[in-house]
Design a protein around this motif. Structure first.
Motif, short mmCIF file in Angstrom:
data_model
loop_
_atom_site.label_atom_id
_atom_site.label_comp_id
_atom_site.label_asym_id
_atom_site.label_seq_id
_atom_site.Cartn_x
_atom_site.Cartn_y
_atom_site.Cartn_z
N THR A 74 0.83 -1.20 0.00
CA THR A 74 0.00 0.00 0.00
C THR A 74 0.86 1.26 0.00
O THR A 74 1.88 1.32 0.69
N THR A 125 -4.56 0.05 -7.79
CA THR A 125 -5.96 0.28 -7.45
C THR A 125 -6.03 1.45 -6.48
O THR A 125 -5.55 1.35 -5.34
N TYR A 126 -6.59 2.57 -6.92
CA TYR A 126 -6.76 3.73 -6.05
C TYR A 126 -8.03 3.51 -5.23
O TYR A 126 -9.11 3.31 -5.79
N ASN A 127 -7.92 3.54 -3.90
CA ASN A 127 -9.08 3.19 -3.08
C ASN A 127 -9.43 4.23 -2.02
O ASN A 127 -10.23 3.96 -1.12
N LEU A 128 -8.83 5.43 -2.11
CA LEU A 128 -9.22 6.51 -1.21
C LEU A 128 -8.88 7.84 -1.87
O LEU A 128 -7.76 8.02 -2.38
N LYS A 169 -3.48 0.65 -3.65
CA LYS A 169 -2.96 -0.71 -3.49
C LYS A 169 -2.21 -1.08 -4.76
O LYS A 169 -2.74 -0.96 -5.87
#
Length: 238
Positions: A71, A142-145, A156
């Motif tokens: 991350t 993977t952009y998750n925020l 991630k």
């Protein structure tokens, strides 16, 4: 000296294994929780016309394939885990920290073409006492925020690598059958048993045998300072 955090090092030549010759490096904010090792064996089916089945014919053992996830965090929760250089990078580019780290990761791994060598970079993964010479085969993000303006604050990263075995290094089997004397390995912070097996036997699947030989009750969490016995040949279970 063992690396406490996973570091990806880029080289401009397959012969440049010396850290002083690195052309770039990337250190993760958080070490991966998992490292997937794929050890394939290739066979071909016998070409017997009019017959069904038959014994598969061994062809080759391809290089190991590795997959890991980590991350990149731009919220500030990782500040205590960052190196001084990364803390400075975070402070100077706080709003764009995730974006800048992704750019650096792409540059180091050679997700594009290095114009000097006309191909992606040669790489080495360093973690604990583990070192793997490799090249990257895939980089997925993977952009998750995000913040209110749509700026990514956390991502991630999934990296896939393939082992690079240079000329003169020999195969895994010759290493396993070598008459070397029993060795000993003192566990350091960040060591995990599959990587110790990979480093000494060039096959991470021997970690279960090492756990049994060393009578480890919890091989997933070996305290630093423990001395492991590494025999010259570990036979796999039938």
């Amino acid at each position: 000296m063992a690396e406490s955090s996973l570091r990806i090092i880029a080289y401009g030549s397959p012969k440049d294994g010396d850290p002083s010759k690195e052309i770039g490096s990337f250190t993760v904010d958080f070490n991966p929780n998992t490292l997937v090792v794929s050890n394939k064996i290739e066979y071909k089916q016998p070409d017997a016309k009019g017959q069904a089945g038959g014994d598969p014919v061994f062809e080759k053992i391809p290089p190991l394939e590795f997959s890991l996830e980590f991350t990149i965090d731009g919220t500030g929760v990782a500040m205590g885990n960052l190196s001084p250089d990364k803390k400075n990078a975070y402070k100077s580019k706080k709003h764009d920290y995730v974006k800048s780290q992704i750019i650096k990761l792409r540059e180091v791994t050679g997700s594009g073409i290095n114009g000097d060598i006309h191909r992606p970079n040669y790489l080495a993964l360093l973690w604990g006492t583990f070192k793997l010479e490799c090249v990257i085969t895939a980089l997925n993000i993977t952009y998750n925020l995000f913040d209110a303006q749509g700026t990514p604050l956390r991502a991630k990263v999934t990296c896939n690598f393939i082992e690079r075995i240079g000329p003169g290094k020999g195969g895994r089997q010759s290493r396993l059958e070598s008459p070397d004397l029993t060795k000993y390995h003192v566990v350091r912070e960040g060591d995990i048993l599959p990587l110790i097996a990979r480093q000494n036997y060039e096959d991470s699947s021997y970690y279960l045998q090492l756990a049994r030989i060393n009578k480890l009750k919890n091989f997933r969490n070996i305290p630093p300072g423990v001395t492991l016995v590494l025999p010259p040949l570990v036979e796999k279970d039938a």
